[in-house]
Scaffold this motif. Structure first.
Motif, PDB file in Angstrom:
ATOM      1  N   TRP A  33      39.319  41.245   7.786  1.00 22.44           N
ATOM      2  CA  TRP A  33      37.981  41.115   7.215  1.00 22.44           C
ATOM      3  C   TRP A  33      37.910  41.823   5.858  1.00 22.44           C
ATOM      4  O   TRP A  33      37.427  41.265   4.871  1.00 22.44           O
ATOM      5  N   TRP A  34      38.415  43.054   5.801  1.00 23.29           N
ATOM      6  CA  TRP A  34      38.435  43.796   4.538  1.00 23.29           C
ATOM      7  C   TRP A  34      39.327  43.100   3.507  1.00 23.29           C
ATOM      8  O   TRP A  34      39.000  43.047   2.312  1.00 23.29           O
ATOM      9  N   HIS A  64      27.367  46.950   6.482  1.00 24.22           N
ATOM     10  CA  HIS A  64      27.698  45.614   5.968  1.00 24.22           C
ATOM     11  C   HIS A  64      27.246  45.468   4.521  1.00 24.22           C
ATOM     12  O   HIS A  64      27.993  44.945   3.673  1.00 24.22           O
ATOM     13  N   ALA A  66      29.572  47.499   2.255  1.00 18.06           N
ATOM     14  CA  ALA A  66      30.885  46.872   2.104  1.00 18.06           C
ATOM     15  C   ALA A  66      30.831  45.738   1.088  1.00 18.06           C
ATOM     16  O   ALA A  66      31.739  45.583   0.255  1.00 18.06           O
ATOM     17  N   SER A 125      37.784  41.738   0.045  1.00 16.19           N
ATOM     18  CA  SER A 125      38.255  42.329  -1.209  1.00 16.19           C
ATOM     19  C   SER A 125      38.896  41.275  -2.102  1.00 16.19           C
ATOM     20  O   SER A 125      38.701  41.283  -3.333  1.00 16.19           O
ATOM     21  N   PHE A 174      34.798  44.660   9.686  1.00 19.73           N
ATOM     22  CA  PHE A 174      35.465  45.912   9.346  1.00 19.73           C
ATOM     23  C   PHE A 174      36.892  46.007   9.870  1.00 19.73           C
ATOM     24  O   PHE A 174      37.495  47.076   9.849  1.00 19.73           O
ATOM     25  N   CYS A 231      32.847  45.549  -2.465  1.00 18.93           N
ATOM     26  CA  CYS A 231      33.900  44.535  -2.643  1.00 18.93           C
ATOM     27  C   CYS A 231      33.489  43.379  -3.552  1.00 18.93           C
ATOM     28  O   CYS A 231      34.355  42.779  -4.190  1.00 18.93           O
ATOM     29  N   TYR A 289      36.928  35.101   4.928  1.00 15.87           N
ATOM     30  CA  TYR A 289      36.243  36.294   5.435  1.00 15.87           C
ATOM     31  C   TYR A 289      35.032  35.908   6.283  1.00 15.87           C
ATOM     32  O   TYR A 289      34.641  36.635   7.199  1.00 15.87           O
TER      33      TYR A 289
END
Length: 770
Positions: free
Chosen positions: A292-293, A345, A348, A297, A288, A352, A280
């Motif tokens: 990346w997500w 950011h 997120a 995660s 995003f 996560c 990541y």
């Protein structure tokens, strides 16, 4: 050591870059020259200018991939210079000036031919497949041997059986690893009937290969994970291959991966979390986006997995947390980003890397409590209310008298987690340990020796006689507690306790309930008034010794073998209220009283979760080696000073010995020393004016071999020397594995002390007892 040097160089280089539009300053007058090339300053070597005509300093900072002379190692070399993607890209561009950005943009259109890219990708996939295949082959070779319990398979195999049988147990580690072992056994046909009593017991017809195979599979994945992590960090195939080889050919890592243990599961989640974090980070220029997500995660999922196996998974959480804080700090300093974007950011990462792992970690406990719904050996570690939810426990769906009365047979449980029940047995304290009277301890398991009869202090009449009316025990009453099995009274006096010297000894004294005034105790309900009845389970009570004024409690200290390694009971003269001196009545038998249902006492899930962690923390704090048990010191393991016998002790046994490959482990120690030395030299060189590129990526040995190649040979031979160095390290690791592989795969015959043993010449240290 992965990329540690490069991170140091990159950070220092960014600070050293000139700002503004003017040309970058050249090296100071006293330039450091590279060995073997006196005409070339060290600063030109470090910026990739060996053998190249002079170019403006601004353009010298960034070179497109492939401009480095081929003798250094080719297009995949970790030391090649490139613009960093993501958050540092713009900073690096600003640091070296606008001319560089224009040149980089112009060169970005020059890409390798499609056929070349496809060939390179196919080669990488082929190497990954080869690395993975070799890892699985080494871990699954002779996986069925020995066909008996080895070392801690006793514990974790048994716990897997508990899950299959849905039997509640206690362990000092979180439940995820044992749940996965139990699931692997269940899916592979193991029925949970093997007892796992002690090391050496043969598995016979029981299917143990599913659980061993599951652990070996996760242990095998460590190698490709490490390969991909280093490749992503360094972009160097030689560095990634060297990393994979060192892990593949380490006998210690191999041994831990072949048995029913938590270690391969823990290492799997730790390595997966590291790989996900690196992935990541590589998507930082596409925040995003779906990749990346995904990797962000997945990092959180792996963090939950690591912590859910063992609490030492906190170390990878610290690593990811530090990386995240650093990442957010750089984003906060990027003035091109709005505060709203920075907030996104931050949100997120909270979702996560904090919320998601905590939710998954909590979910593992929900499954744990749902599956283990039957009473088992772990009941006594938990509160009475917790036990009431377990099927088969005497408190489950039970109906018992609510209020305590004289003549009742009771068990008394300490409120401090993992202390247990007030207990006595027919054994006496040994000579020299206070008065030689009957031992009184606390015991964590259900037992007939936990039963006590509550009686009046001034009469021996039987309160259960139908002719006597029921008389309830109230706050402030003076009572005697008579041990049901031995008919001795709970007693204390001014003798010192066996372990806690400032406390008084507690014993069993008297014959058939007849003793003396030192058997009298005042029972008090915490935070209640005189005259109140004492309720089962819910009343928190204390026992005050009438003669000495001390309070009955448990220190939690483990008695020696003469005390059956149960916990010490003392009478403390310090009257401060602590959980050690507070008790509750759990079991209650009195045929003259009506019963009530205990269903109303079952705790909620948050209460169960909190209690479980308190018990685990106390259990971890109480871990200590037993008498004559093999122990090692913390400094033994990093230097490979001493190993551990997994199986077998003599020349007729199948022997497995846990010891890291000494070539690999000692190479690690050498690497640490070389890293500190090289980092110091580079820091001094930079202080003297040497300039470094915006970012240099590579691993220690890959970088050192490149430096050695340039110092010892001309550019036409440097590539070959570098390749020979990498191949030599690979072959050295493989050959050392060939020598020491019997440690992991098993040895039979004379011990290494015997000159006839094939392992005799490999016993390099006297402390290696294989």
């Amino acid at each position: 050591m992965l990329c540690a040097t490069s991170r140091f160089l990159a950070a220092t280089a960014l600070r050293a870059q000139p700002r503004g539009r003017g040309p970058a300053p050249r090296c100071r007058r006293r330039e450091l020259h590279f060995p073997g090339h006196p005409e070339l300053p060290l600063c030109d070597f470090l910026t990739g200018q060996l053998g190249r005509p002079s170019v403006p300093a601004g353009r010298r900072a960034i070179l497109r991939r492939g401009r480095m002379p081929p003798a250094v190692g080719g297009g995949l070399a970790g030391s090649e210079l490139r613009v960093r993607r993501g958050r540092c890209g713009s900073q690096a561009a600003r640091a070296v000036g606008p001319d560089v950005a224009v040149e980089a943009a112009a060169r970005s259109h020059k890409r390798p031919a499609p056929g070349s890219r496809h060939f390179e990708a196919a080669g990488r996939w082929a190497l990954l497949a080869l690395v993975t295949l070799l890892s699985f082959a080494t871990r699954f070779h002779r996986l069925d041997e020995p066909p008996h319990i080895c070392w801690d398979e006793t514990h974790f195999g048994k716990m897997g059986s508990y899950y299959i049988n849905r039997t509640f147990f206690f362990d000092v580690h979180p439940p995820l690893g044992k749940m996965l072992i139990g699931l692997a056994g269940y899916l592979s046909g193991y029925d949970g009937t093997f007892s796992f009593q002690k090391p050496g017991d043969k598995y016979e017809h029981h299917n143990y290969m599913g659980m061993r195979g599951f652990c070996a599979s996760l242990g095998s994945l460590l190698v490709p994970f490490a390969y991909l992590t280093v490749l992503e960090l360094s972009k160097s195939l030689p560095a990634a291959l060297l990393t994979a080889a060192l892990l593949t050919f380490d006998t210690g890592c191999l041994t831990l991966s072949q048995y029913i243990l938590l270690d391969p599961i823990l290492m799997f989640f730790i390595m997966a979390a590291m790989l996900s974090m690196v992935k990541y980070n590589s998507c930082a220029d596409r925040p995003f986006s779906a990749p990346w997500w995904f990797w962000l995660s997945l990092t959180g999922i792996n963090l939950a997995g690591a912590l859910g196996v063992k609490f030492v998974g906190l170390f990878i959480i610290v690593q990811v947390g530090w990386n995240t804080i650093s990442d957010l700090w750089h984003l906060f300093g990027d003035l091109s980003l709005s505060l709203v974007t920075v907030g996104k950011h931050l949100t997120a990462r909270i979702l996560c890397l904090i919320v998601l792992p905590l939710a998954l970690y909590t979910a593992t406990y929900a499954v744990h409590f749902m599956v283990l719904n039957k009473s088992g050996p772990g009941d006594g570690f938990f509160s009475s209310a917790f036990q009431a939810r377990l099927s088969g426990n005497n408190l489950h769906n039970a109906s018992i008298p609510e209020h305590l009365a004289y003549g009742s047979v009771i068990t008394v449980k300490n409120l401090r987690m993992a202390i247990g029940y007030l207990h006595s047995h027919r054994h006496l304290y040994p000579e020299g340990v206070g008065a030689r009277q009957q031992q009184v301890t606390t015991y964590l398991h259900k037992d007939y020796n936990n039963l006590w009869i509550i009686k009046k202090h001034n009469t021996n009449s039987d309160p259960l006689d139908p002719s006597f009316p029921v008389e309830f025990v109230r706050h402030g009453d003076i009572i005697r507690l008579e041990h049901k099995e031995t008919s001795r009274n709970l007693h204390s006096h001014y003798h010192e306790a066996p372990l806690t010297r400032k406390h008084y000894q507690v014993t069993g004294y008297g014959i058939n309930g007849t003793g003396d005034s030192n058997d009298f105790w005042r029972i008090e309900v915490v935070n209640r008034k005189f005259g109140n009845r004492i309720k089962v389970l819910r009343s928190r009570i204390r026992f005050i010794h009438l003669v000495t004024g001390c309070v009955l409690g448990s220190s939690g200290k483990v008695l020696p073998k003469w005390g059956w390694e149960q916990l010490e009971v003392t009478c403390t003269p310090y009257l401060k209220e602590t959980l050690n001196s507070i008790w509750n009545v759990e079991d209650h038998i009195n045929p003259k009283l009506p019963n009530i249902s205990l269903d109303v006492l079952q705790p909620s899930f948050p209460e169960i979760l909190l209690e479980s962690h308190m018990v685990m923390i106390r259990g971890n704090n109480g871990l200590k080696p037993k008498d004559n048990e093999f122990t090692s010191k913390p400094w033994h393991w990093p230097i490979n000073y001493q190993g551990l016998r997994f199986s077998g002790i003599n020349d007729t046994d199948f022997r497995v010995y846990l010891l890291g490959n000494p070539v690999v482990w000692w190479l690690n120690l050498l690497s640490i020393a070389l890293y500190l030395l090289s980092g110091s030299i580079i820091a001094v060189a930079m202080q003297r004016g040497a300039r470094l590129p915006p970012e240099v990526e590579g691993v220690l040995w890959d970088t050192l071999l490149r430096l050695c190649a340039w110092s010892l040979a001309s550019s036409s031979l440097a590539r070959g020397i570098h390749a020979v160095g990498i191949v030599s390290l690979l072959l050295g690791a493989a050959y050392s594995f060939y020598l020491f592989h019997p440690l992991a795969y098993g040895m039979v015959g004379p011990l290494a002390q015997d000159p006839r043993s094939p392992m005799a010449g490999l016993r390099w240290l006297e402390s290696w007892d294989f």
